[in-house]
Design an enzyme around this catalytic site. Structure first.
Site, PDB file in Angstrom:
ATOM      1  N   HIS A 195     -10.418  -8.328 -18.830  1.00  0.00           N
ATOM      2  CA  HIS A 195     -10.098  -8.503 -20.247  1.00  0.00           C
ATOM      3  C   HIS A 195      -9.769  -7.127 -20.825  1.00  0.00           C
ATOM      4  O   HIS A 195     -10.660  -6.299 -20.985  1.00  0.00           O
ATOM      5  CB  HIS A 195     -11.264  -9.142 -20.994  1.00  0.00           C
ATOM      6  CG  HIS A 195     -11.559 -10.548 -20.526  1.00  0.00           C
ATOM      7  ND1 HIS A 195     -10.877 -11.646 -20.992  1.00  0.00           N
ATOM      8  CD2 HIS A 195     -12.438 -11.018 -19.603  1.00  0.00           C
ATOM      9  CE1 HIS A 195     -11.331 -12.744 -20.388  1.00  0.00           C
ATOM     10  NE2 HIS A 195     -12.274 -12.388 -19.536  1.00  0.00           N
ATOM     11  N   LEU A 196      -8.486  -6.917 -21.093  1.00  0.00           N
ATOM     12  CA  LEU A 196      -8.068  -5.607 -21.619  1.00  0.00           C
ATOM     13  C   LEU A 196      -7.980  -5.606 -23.145  1.00  0.00           C
ATOM     14  O   LEU A 196      -7.809  -4.559 -23.758  1.00  0.00           O
ATOM     15  CB  LEU A 196      -6.726  -5.194 -21.008  1.00  0.00           C
ATOM     16  CG  LEU A 196      -6.767  -4.895 -19.505  1.00  0.00           C
ATOM     17  CD1 LEU A 196      -5.380  -4.489 -19.003  1.00  0.00           C
ATOM     18  CD2 LEU A 196      -7.775  -3.794 -19.183  1.00  0.00           C
TER      19      LEU A 196
ATOM     20  N   HIS B 249     -11.574 -21.577 -15.498  1.00  0.00           N
ATOM     21  CA  HIS B 249     -12.911 -21.227 -16.000  1.00  0.00           C
ATOM     22  C   HIS B 249     -13.677 -22.551 -16.059  1.00  0.00           C
ATOM     23  O   HIS B 249     -13.504 -23.332 -16.990  1.00  0.00           O
ATOM     24  CB  HIS B 249     -12.774 -20.593 -17.384  1.00  0.00           C
ATOM     25  CG  HIS B 249     -14.069 -20.282 -18.057  1.00  0.00           C
ATOM     26  ND1 HIS B 249     -14.393 -19.029 -18.508  1.00  0.00           N
ATOM     27  CD2 HIS B 249     -15.134 -21.065 -18.368  1.00  0.00           C
ATOM     28  CE1 HIS B 249     -15.592 -19.058 -19.069  1.00  0.00           C
ATOM     29  NE2 HIS B 249     -16.067 -20.284 -19.002  1.00  0.00           N
TER      30      HIS B 249
ATOM     31  N   ASP C 289     -14.470  -9.772 -14.185  1.00  0.00           N
ATOM     32  CA  ASP C 289     -14.676 -10.357 -15.524  1.00  0.00           C
ATOM     33  C   ASP C 289     -15.107  -9.279 -16.509  1.00  0.00           C
ATOM     34  O   ASP C 289     -15.995  -9.481 -17.349  1.00  0.00           O
ATOM     35  CB  ASP C 289     -15.683 -11.516 -15.498  1.00  0.00           C
ATOM     36  CG  ASP C 289     -15.576 -12.379 -16.766  1.00  0.00           C
ATOM     37  OD1 ASP C 289     -14.706 -12.108 -17.607  1.00  0.00           O
ATOM     38  OD2 ASP C 289     -16.379 -13.322 -16.892  1.00  0.00           O
TER      39      ASP C 289
END
Lengths: 427, 314
Positions: A59-60, A178, A304
């Protein structure tokens, strides 16, 4: 711009020490001893060379949540962790559900230039689980998206999941699920079990994950498409995947470093630094996940990496954000839990950290063997190195690591991305 | 011992000390001058981030009878309702010089977060956190049971207590299970399976789905409030069915042993988990529980605040 890097005396996957020369982005020579003038020399005696790490779950936060992380800070954290490629998850603001957004993320990633930033496209518009996102446009865009995920949300509608799996076959895409039944996890806070019951925190049953894993494996095999299960956390999930693979069914699976190490007991502090989605499970689950990663049931380690600002964690558990940063601690955790204990070979480590993720997502230049002619993506690790995690030292913009103060063995001493040194200890 | 967050924070000996101290406090409350100078100059904050009447006024009365300065900080109309974080609230209380904070909060673990010591360093008393614990309620329940069934002395060895109703969401049940066990009583939880916590078998209790079968063997029945919204969350089919299977009325009360008592932490839903006849019967000690609550909370404040001068100043 000509550029040469010599890695001296390192051992490829733990084999006999060799010198490895990289010039202009390619590995050009491998020999017991190489002499000459080079732009950089990395002394790697006693160190191990692995193909550059590839993360499929990052997650950037850019665009939209630059207070948590940016593509630049996340890329630096990745390089420090030994990564040469990351997969930017789609839950940004706006959501990466159109060609324009994934191209923007890809372009910024290239400009930063520390790792390959591969955008992951959303499966559904706005991650809302109602309509398919512009899957084809994203696939045919400059970003060449092949992996799609609503990560953070589950694609829970079974018909929508079926359609997504079918649709991405036209460009050999993969759906990364997910796995979390939303109805079974409304307001859930932590693993459902004795500890949650005592703490009075709403339980998150293992079956909420396992039922979706089972359903999606069956769907993917019915329609003949590629399914990747994000962050498996339960022993039951492992057993379903093991059963499916034994039947010859196709599925790939991922485990995070934190689920290889931490358990729901950490919630007893009520410190939300341990609050994560999916939640930390029991020691029995941890051991099952480790065994599965070693025996091939689980294919890859995915971080993650989920940065959050301080205020999202400095509060009551139930009001805190889910997630923890992980890029910079992934390898030390893998080494400490599995490699140093002799359970995992260096060859397997190369598979789970690089080769398998690259193959799953179709990142052609990544995950190749360290041999002459291959792209120069190499991660140098020191099996004797010791890391005491200090959150203040993290390159990530957010400091939400649950590992602060913990000591790990096995450190990343250098990262070469495309023939350029993007990380070296001491620099 | 600085904070009271959970019954796990106190051992049996100290629990008995609290009960004994409460008995002394009760004698003060019965006297002509209901006030002690013990906490003069101390500031006690009632931080109630969740609606509560009896617990808040009980702690307030207790603190005032010990001559403390009491500041009430309630959710409605305060900075909490404007979205202030727990951290900022805690730092505000620290700046105001709070010696102790009594916290009621909808989040499980909120008291633990205050007591970690990074935001404020006064004594923290948990007055109910989410669905976790409510230690002072358990102590006043134990006090009430001991007074009626053990002559106000010793522990509760040999007694059998039933806790009936929504165990899953009950902080009162969690604290009671821990304390009653510590004091030697045996506990049976009576509830439909949907309202029992997952892996309740790990708790030191017996579990029964059959209220009638349990009644003849119990010395005290603690009825729990059933929230109206549980029905829409599919925990049971109807209020009528719940009342029929798990409510207490005069008929069920008649099945209990002679001398047994009926308790409820309040507020009661008359006609749902407890009938008016049962609530107002001679066996019911519900009103007395409220009076005992003040004594118990005086004892807690006395022992945790006056009794730990150095740690409060640390």
């Amino acid at each position: 711009m000509p550029n040469s890097i010599l890695i001296k005396g390192g051992s490829i996957h733990g084999a006999t020490a060799q010198d490895v020369l990289m010039e202009d982005g390619l590995i050009t020579k491998i020999a017991p001893s190489l002499e000459g003038q080079f732009d950089s020399v990395i002394e790697a005696q006693g160190h191990v060379l692995l193909p550059g790490f590839v993360d499929l779950h990052t997650h950037l936060r850019e665009p939209g949540r630059e207070n948590s992380e940016t593509i630049a800070t996340g890329s630096l954290a990745a390089a420090r962790g030994g990564y040469v490629a990351v997969s930017a998850m789609a839950n940004t603001l706006p959501v990466a559900d159109t060609a324009a957004i994934v191209e923007q993320v890809s372009a910024i990633g290239k400009k930063v230039g520390l790792v390959d930033v591969f955008p992951v496209g959303a499966v559904t518009k706005g991650l809302e689980g109602h309509e398919l996102a512009d899957l084809g446009s994203m696939a045919h865009s400059q970003a060449h998206v092949r992996m799609f995920s609503d990560d953070g949300n589950c694609v829970s509608d079974p018909l929508l999941m079926r359609r997504a799996l079918e649709y991405v076959k036209q460009f050999n895409g993969v759906i990364a699920q997910h796995a979390q039944d939303p109805r079974l996890t409304e307001d859930s806070q932590m693993n459902e079990g004795a500890i949650a019951s005592t703490l009075g925190l709403k339980g998150w049953p293992a079956v909420a994950e396992e039922s979706i894993i089972a359903r999606d494996i069956l769907l993917a095999n019915m329609v003949g498409s590629k399914l990747h299960i994000c962050h498996v956390t339960t022993k039951g999930g492992v057993e379903i995947i093991r059963w499916a693979k034994a039947q010859g069914m196709k599925v790939t699976a991922e485990v995070t470093p934190h689920h290889l190490l931490l358990t729901d007991e950490s919630a007893q502090s009520y410190d939300p630094i341990y609050k994560v989605n999916p939640p930390l499970r029991t020691q029995e689950d941890v051991l099952a996940l480790r065994a599965a990663l070693v025996d091939g049931t689980i294919d890859i380690v995915g971080t993650d990496h989920a940065p959050h600002p301080v205020e999202s964690k400095e509060c009551e558990w139930q009001n805190a954000a889910f997630g923890m940063v992980g890029l910079e601690t992934a390898f030390p955790i893998l080494f400490t839990t599995l490699i140093s204990t002799g359970l995992m070979s260096w060859d397997r480590a190369a598979q789970v950290m690089s080769q398998n993720p690259a193959a799953i997502a179709g990142y052609a230049s990544h995950g190749q063997k360290i041999e002459v002619g291959a792209p120069a993506h190499i991660t140098v690790v020191d099996p004797k190195g010791v890391l005491v995690v200090d959150r203040a030292q993290l390159a990530s913009k957010s400091k939400n690591t649950p590992f602060h103060g913990m000591e790990f063995q096995g450190t990343v001493v250098a990262t070469v991305f495309n023939g350029r040194l993007t990380h070296k200890v001491g620099n | 011992m600085k904070h009271l967050l959970s019954i796990n924070d106190i051992d049996k000996e100290f629990a008995l000390t609290i009960l004994d101290t409460a008995a002394e406090m009760a004698r003060v409350s019965e006297g002509p001058v209901k006030k002690l100078p013990t906490l003069r100059g101390k500031t006690v904050v009632n931080l109630f981030a969740e609606d509560s009447t009896r617990t808040r006024i009980s702690f307030e009365a207790a603190a005032k009878r010990l001559s403390a300065d009491v500041i009430n900080f309630t959710a409605k109309g305060s900075s909490i309702s404007k979205g202030e974080s727990l951290k900022d609230t805690a730092q505000t209380l620290q700046a105001l010089g709070a010696d102790a904070v009594i916290i009621r909060h909808p989040a499980s673990g909120a008291a633990h977060r205050l007591a970690q010591g990074k935001w404020m360093n006064g004594t923290v008393i948990n007055a109910g956190d989410g669905t976790h614990e409510h230690p002072s309620q358990a102590l006043l329940d134990a006090y009430t049971i001991r007074k009626h069934l053990r002559g106000g002395k010793g522990d509760l060895t040999g007694l059998h207590i039933a806790i009936v109703g929504d165990i899953l969401h009950s902080r009162v049940a969690r604290s009671n299970v821990l304390l009653l066990n510590k004091l030697g009583a045996s506990v049976t939880l009576v509830a439909p399976p949907t309202l029992l916590p997952h892996q309740v078998e790990a708790w030191p209790v017996k579990v029964s789905y059959n209220f009638n079968a349990v009644l003849p063997t119990v010395d005290a029945v603690i009825m729990l409030r059933i929230q109206q919204e549980r029905m829409s969350d599919l925990y049971f089919p109807s209020q009528r069915e719940y009342s029929t299977l798990f409510g207490i009325d005069a008929e069920r009360l008649a099945m209990t042993k002679q001398g047994s008592i009926l308790m409820h932490p309040g507020p009661m839903n008359r006609g749902l988990e407890i009938s008016a006849e049962a609530a107002d019967s001679p066996q019911s000690v519900v009103v007395e529980q409220v009076a005992n609550g003040v004594s118990i909370r005086m004892a807690i404040l006395y022992l945790f605040i006056a009794g730990s001068q150095e740690s409060v100043n640390a």
